[in-house]
Design a protein around this motif. Structure first.
Motif, PDB file in Angstrom:
ATOM      1  N   GLU A 132       0.823  -1.211   0.000  1.00  0.00           N
ATOM      2  CA  GLU A 132       0.000   0.000   0.000  1.00  0.00           C
ATOM      3  C   GLU A 132       0.857   1.261   0.000  1.00  0.00           C
ATOM      4  N   ARG A 133       2.017   1.168   0.634  1.00  0.00           N
ATOM      5  CA  ARG A 133       2.897   2.336   0.732  1.00  0.00           C
ATOM      6  C   ARG A 133       3.377   2.791  -0.635  1.00  0.00           C
ATOM      7  N   ARG A 134       3.506   1.873  -1.564  1.00  0.00           N
ATOM      8  CA  ARG A 134       3.922   2.269  -2.923  1.00  0.00           C
ATOM      9  C   ARG A 134       2.912   3.239  -3.530  1.00  0.00           C
ATOM     10  N   LEU A 135       1.630   2.915  -3.409  1.00  0.00           N
ATOM     11  CA  LEU A 135       0.597   3.800  -3.942  1.00  0.00           C
ATOM     12  C   LEU A 135       0.533   5.094  -3.141  1.00  0.00           C
ATOM     13  N   ALA A 136       0.622   4.993  -1.830  1.00  0.00           N
ATOM     14  CA  ALA A 136       0.577   6.193  -0.997  1.00  0.00           C
ATOM     15  C   ALA A 136       1.696   7.157  -1.369  1.00  0.00           C
ATOM     16  N   ASP A 137       2.875   6.635  -1.644  1.00  0.00           N
ATOM     17  CA  ASP A 137       4.004   7.493  -2.029  1.00  0.00           C
ATOM     18  C   ASP A 137       3.741   8.192  -3.358  1.00  0.00           C
ATOM     19  N   ILE A 138       3.098   7.485  -4.293  1.00  0.00           N
ATOM     20  CA  ILE A 138       2.756   8.097  -5.585  1.00  0.00           C
ATOM     21  C   ILE A 138       1.769   9.239  -5.375  1.00  0.00           C
ATOM     22  N   LEU A 139       0.760   8.996  -4.560  1.00  0.00           N
ATOM     23  CA  LEU A 139      -0.248  10.025  -4.296  1.00  0.00           C
ATOM     24  C   LEU A 139       0.352  11.217  -3.566  1.00  0.00           C
ATOM     25  N   ALA A 140       1.222  10.947  -2.608  1.00  0.00           N
ATOM     26  CA  ALA A 140       1.852  12.034  -1.856  1.00  0.00           C
ATOM     27  C   ALA A 140       2.752  12.869  -2.762  1.00  0.00           C
ATOM     28  N   GLU A 141       3.474  12.200  -3.661  1.00  0.00           N
ATOM     29  CA  GLU A 141       4.334  12.924  -4.598  1.00  0.00           C
ATOM     30  C   GLU A 141       3.490  13.803  -5.518  1.00  0.00           C
ATOM     31  N   GLY A 142       2.388  13.258  -6.019  1.00  0.00           N
ATOM     32  CA  GLY A 142       1.520  14.028  -6.901  1.00  0.00           C
ATOM     33  C   GLY A 142       0.890  15.211  -6.198  1.00  0.00           C
ATOM     34  N   ALA A 143       0.510  15.029  -4.932  1.00  0.00           N
ATOM     35  CA  ALA A 143      -0.076  16.124  -4.158  1.00  0.00           C
ATOM     36  C   ALA A 143       0.960  17.213  -3.905  1.00  0.00           C
ATOM     37  N   ALA A 144       2.182  16.806  -3.593  1.00  0.00           N
ATOM     38  CA  ALA A 144       3.246  17.780  -3.341  1.00  0.00           C
ATOM     39  C   ALA A 144       3.590  18.576  -4.591  1.00  0.00           C
ATOM     40  N   ASP A 145       3.470  17.932  -5.762  1.00  0.00           N
ATOM     41  CA  ASP A 145       3.768  18.602  -7.027  1.00  0.00           C
ATOM     42  C   ASP A 145       2.588  19.401  -7.559  1.00  0.00           C
ATOM     43  N   GLY A 146       1.438  19.301  -6.897  1.00  0.00           N
ATOM     44  CA  GLY A 146       0.252  20.008  -7.373  1.00  0.00           C
ATOM     45  C   GLY A 146      -0.462  19.315  -8.513  1.00  0.00           C
ATOM     46  N   VAL A 147      -0.086  18.064  -8.786  1.00  0.00           N
ATOM     47  CA  VAL A 147      -0.717  17.306  -9.865  1.00  0.00           C
ATOM     48  C   VAL A 147      -2.014  16.673  -9.387  1.00  0.00           C
ATOM     49  N   PHE A 148      -2.048  16.223  -8.149  1.00  0.00           N
ATOM     50  CA  PHE A 148      -3.231  15.592  -7.558  1.00  0.00           C
ATOM     51  C   PHE A 148      -3.777  16.467  -6.437  1.00  0.00           C
ATOM     52  N   THR A 149      -5.074  16.323  -6.192  1.00  0.00           N
ATOM     53  CA  THR A 149      -5.697  16.924  -5.015  1.00  0.00           C
ATOM     54  C   THR A 149      -6.089  15.784  -4.092  1.00  0.00           C
ATOM     55  N   VAL A 150      -5.321  15.600  -3.030  1.00  0.00           N
ATOM     56  CA  VAL A 150      -5.521  14.455  -2.138  1.00  0.00           C
ATOM     57  C   VAL A 150      -5.596  14.954  -0.699  1.00  0.00           C
ATOM     58  N   PRO A 151      -6.788  15.220  -0.189  1.00  0.00           N
ATOM     59  CA  PRO A 151      -6.915  15.721   1.181  1.00  0.00           C
ATOM     60  C   PRO A 151      -6.346  14.777   2.237  1.00  0.00           C
ATOM     61  N   ASP A 152      -6.474  13.476   1.994  1.00  0.00           N
ATOM     62  CA  ASP A 152      -5.977  12.479   2.951  1.00  0.00           C
ATOM     63  C   ASP A 152      -5.379  11.319   2.156  1.00  0.00           C
ATOM     64  N   VAL A 153      -4.069  11.233   2.147  1.00  0.00           N
ATOM     65  CA  VAL A 153      -3.382  10.211   1.351  1.00  0.00           C
ATOM     66  C   VAL A 153      -3.751   8.800   1.798  1.00  0.00           C
ATOM     67  N   LYS A 154      -3.837   8.585   3.094  1.00  0.00           N
ATOM     68  CA  LYS A 154      -4.127   7.241   3.599  1.00  0.00           C
ATOM     69  C   LYS A 154      -5.513   6.779   3.160  1.00  0.00           C
ATOM     70  N   VAL A 155      -6.509   7.649   3.320  1.00  0.00           N
ATOM     71  CA  VAL A 155      -7.869   7.294   2.926  1.00  0.00           C
ATOM     72  C   VAL A 155      -7.948   7.078   1.412  1.00  0.00           C
ATOM     73  N   ALA A 156      -7.295   7.944   0.650  1.00  0.00           N
ATOM     74  CA  ALA A 156      -7.301   7.816  -0.810  1.00  0.00           C
ATOM     75  C   ALA A 156      -6.654   6.499  -1.231  1.00  0.00           C
ATOM     76  N   THR A 157      -5.584   6.123  -0.569  1.00  0.00           N
ATOM     77  CA  THR A 157      -4.904   4.865  -0.880  1.00  0.00           C
ATOM     78  C   THR A 157      -5.840   3.673  -0.680  1.00  0.00           C
ATOM     79  N   TYR A 158      -6.504   3.630   0.469  1.00  0.00           N
ATOM     80  CA  TYR A 158      -7.426   2.530   0.747  1.00  0.00           C
ATOM     81  C   TYR A 158      -8.591   2.512  -0.238  1.00  0.00           C
ATOM     82  N   ALA A 159      -9.110   3.692  -0.557  1.00  0.00           N
ATOM     83  CA  ALA A 159     -10.258   3.777  -1.462  1.00  0.00           C
ATOM     84  C   ALA A 159      -9.895   3.292  -2.865  1.00  0.00           C
ATOM     85  N   ILE A 160      -8.745   3.708  -3.351  1.00  0.00           N
ATOM     86  CA  ILE A 160      -8.314   3.306  -4.694  1.00  0.00           C
ATOM     87  C   ILE A 160      -8.053   1.806  -4.750  1.00  0.00           C
ATOM     88  N   LEU A 161      -7.390   1.275  -3.740  1.00  0.00           N
ATOM     89  CA  LEU A 161      -7.107  -0.163  -3.729  1.00  0.00           C
ATOM     90  C   LEU A 161      -8.396  -0.977  -3.668  1.00  0.00           C
TER      91      LEU A 161
END
Length: 203
Positions: A132-161
């Protein structure tokens, strides 16, 4: 009489794992007996203990093997892929195709976590979190770069999986959608869920 697996130890061990997976998939961990397992493999019940210590050990081996193989294959799929958009695309593509071709492994991994003894469950839970951490890291990187809007990385990770893995329950190879169409559709659904704009193009 079931077809015998032969005298080769490695082949017999693999036959035991394959038969154990199928029996657990069809009957559940509690419903699978070692006698049935031995019959399916074509060995005497006592001979099973040359390859597995206990029924619980077999379940742990199946689940841990699945998770370690899954994570290693994901790392290979992500190797050399740069940027959060491309890495998310690679993750979705890999996760769906891997799971769609391993229905039994996915079902047993998800349904029989409860059947593990506490120590074994803790190991498998750790392996799942590592994946799960692999996906979370992708989402966190995208949020930091302004590519994604992810209010909660952990919740988004679980939801996507949950969304991606859930496809295994309804997808049929001979159904209306091809595997490629299912992958493309889910990439768009995932991406739209973590971007403010719905105008997205798959990289």
């Amino acid at each position: 009489m079931a077809r015998r697996a032969g005298s080769d130890g490695a082949k017999t061990a693999e036959a035991i794992r394959a038969a154990g997976l199928r029996l657990i998939f069809e009957h559940g961990y509690e419903g699978m007996s070692l006698r049935d397992l031995a019959e399916m493999v074509g060995v005497q019940p006592g001979s099973l203990y040359n390859h597995i210590a206990t029924k619980q050990a077999l379940l742990f081996e199946l689940l841990s093997g699945h998770m370690r193989t899954l994570t290693a294959a994901l790392d290979e799929a992500l190797a050399g892929v740069e940027g959060p958009l491309a890495r998310l695309d690679a993750f979705v593509d890999f996760h769906l195709r891997y799971h769609l071709t391993r229905k039994m492994e996915v079902f047993v991994n998800n349904s029989e976590l409860r059947s593990l003894e506490p120590r074994n469950r803790a190991v498998i839970t750790g392996l799942r979190r590592d994946y799960e951490r692999r996906l979370a890291d992708i989402l966190a990187e995208g949020a930091a770069d302004g590519v994604f809007t992810v209010p909660d990385v952990k919740v988004a990770t679980y939801a996507i999986l949950a969304q991606l893995t859930g496809v295994v329950g309804w997808y049929a190879p001979d159904g209306r959608l091809s595997e490629d169409e299912v992958v493309a559709l889910h990439y768009q659904l995932v991406l739209r869920g973590i971007r403010e704009s719905a105008q997205t193009i798959r990289p």
